[in-house]
Design a protein around this motif. Structure first.
Motif, PDB file in Angstrom:
ATOM      1  N   LYS A 135     130.558-101.456 -52.055  1.00 31.63           N
ATOM      2  CA  LYS A 135     129.190-100.996 -51.850  1.00 31.63           C
ATOM      3  C   LYS A 135     129.035 -99.582 -52.405  1.00 31.63           C
ATOM      4  N   PRO A 136     127.816 -99.241 -52.802  1.00 34.18           N
ATOM      5  CA  PRO A 136     127.597 -97.895 -53.338  1.00 34.18           C
ATOM      6  C   PRO A 136     127.733 -96.840 -52.243  1.00 34.18           C
ATOM      7  N   SER A 137     128.137 -95.649 -52.637  1.00 37.67           N
ATOM      8  CA  SER A 137     128.220 -94.518 -51.717  1.00 37.67           C
ATOM      9  C   SER A 137     127.788 -93.272 -52.476  1.00 37.67           C
ATOM     10  N   LEU A 138     127.485 -92.220 -51.730  1.00 38.09           N
ATOM     11  CA  LEU A 138     127.103 -90.972 -52.386  1.00 38.09           C
ATOM     12  C   LEU A 138     128.254 -90.412 -53.204  1.00 38.09           C
ATOM     13  N   GLN A 139     129.470 -90.554 -52.712  1.00 31.62           N
ATOM     14  CA  GLN A 139     130.617 -90.047 -53.460  1.00 31.62           C
ATOM     15  C   GLN A 139     130.722 -90.751 -54.809  1.00 31.62           C
ATOM     16  N   LYS A 140     130.582 -92.062 -54.823  1.00 31.62           N
ATOM     17  CA  LYS A 140     130.624 -92.809 -56.085  1.00 31.62           C
ATOM     18  C   LYS A 140     129.461 -92.411 -56.993  1.00 31.62           C
ATOM     19  N   TYR A 141     128.290 -92.204 -56.401  1.00 34.61           N
ATOM     20  CA  TYR A 141     127.111 -91.797 -57.167  1.00 34.61           C
ATOM     21  C   TYR A 141     127.331 -90.428 -57.797  1.00 34.61           C
ATOM     22  N   PHE A 142     127.907 -89.496 -57.030  1.00 32.23           N
ATOM     23  CA  PHE A 142     128.195 -88.162 -57.551  1.00 32.23           C
ATOM     24  C   PHE A 142     129.185 -88.248 -58.716  1.00 32.23           C
ATOM     25  N   VAL A 143     130.247 -89.009 -58.536  1.00 35.97           N
ATOM     26  CA  VAL A 143     131.260 -89.137 -59.586  1.00 35.97           C
ATOM     27  C   VAL A 143     130.651 -89.762 -60.842  1.00 35.97           C
ATOM     28  N   ALA A 144     129.841 -90.787 -60.661  1.00 33.96           N
ATOM     29  CA  ALA A 144     129.239 -91.482 -61.805  1.00 33.96           C
ATOM     30  C   ALA A 144     128.270 -90.591 -62.586  1.00 33.96           C
ATOM     31  N   ASN A 145     127.634 -89.642 -61.928  1.00 35.58           N
ATOM     32  CA  ASN A 145     126.592 -88.841 -62.584  1.00 35.58           C
ATOM     33  C   ASN A 145     126.947 -87.371 -62.801  1.00 35.58           C
ATOM     34  N   SER A 146     128.120 -86.953 -62.421  1.00 32.66           N
ATOM     35  CA  SER A 146     128.457 -85.527 -62.528  1.00 32.66           C
ATOM     36  C   SER A 146     128.515 -85.038 -63.976  1.00 32.66           C
ATOM     37  N   ASP A 147     128.809 -85.915 -64.910  1.00 31.54           N
ATOM     38  CA  ASP A 147     128.843 -85.527 -66.325  1.00 31.54           C
ATOM     39  C   ASP A 147     127.608 -85.999 -67.088  1.00 31.54           C
TER      40      ASP A 147
END
Length: 178
Positions: free
Chosen positions: A21-33
């Motif tokens: 499931k999606p999480s904020l941590q995964k979202y941050f990692v996916a979009n940090s660059d």
């Protein structure tokens, strides 16, 4: 032969046990660059408390605090579809039962909210989420160990009276400008 069966069984349990499931941590990692986002990671050292006398409550709040992660999306007239898409992703993540809402301000489309992860007196993460169509949105994760709501309030007060390393916050200035 049994050995291979056990290995296959263990591997399948391992992969089945991983949450997809999606999480904020995964979202941050996916979009940090991602060029559409502003990403900041702030250590506790960005709050310079060398010349500030700390109360016991402020010391406790500072000790429970590990870091702050900020992810912001700046919206403009050209990226409204992308803004709406990304905002909806964040809203979907925050609807998960692991994110408990403390308070909300503003309307459904614009405003902000504060969430937490953990239990009342043993909070691991506070999430501040704000969005406005004209500016974009920002998600701030305050990560710590066994925090409570009072710790966050004390940390905010401490940030007001301490010397903040504003150089680390420069990337966010673009988001704040109209």
């Amino acid at each position: 032969m049994k050995r291979y069966l056990y290995i296959v069984l263990f591997a399948s349990l391992l992969f089945a046990g991983c949450e997809q499931k999606p999480s904020l941590q995964k979202y941050f990692v996916a979009n940090s660059d991602n060029k559409d986002f502003i990403s900041l990671d702030l250590a506790p050292t960005f709050i310079n408390v060398e010349k500030v006398s700390l109360s016991a409550a402020e010391k406790e709040a500072l000790e429970s605090f590990k870091r702050i992660n900020v992810l912001a999306f700046k919206s403009d007239s050209l990226n409204q579809n992308k803004f709406n898409e990304e905002r909806e992703k964040v809203n979907t993540i925050l609807k998960d039962k692991s994110y408990q809402q403390l308070m909300r301000v503003g309307s459904g489309k614009e405003g902000g909210a504060v969430y937490f992860v953990g239990q009342d007196e043993h909070i691991d993460e506070f999430v501040l989420y704000a969005n406005k169509k004209e500016n974009g949105f920002a998600v701030v994760r305050v990560i710590g160990d066994d925090m409570n709501p009072t710790d966050v309030l004390n940390l905010m007060r401490l940030m007001q009276k301490a010397n903040i390393d504003m150089e680390q916050l420069k990337p966010l200035q673009a988001l704040m400008q109209p």
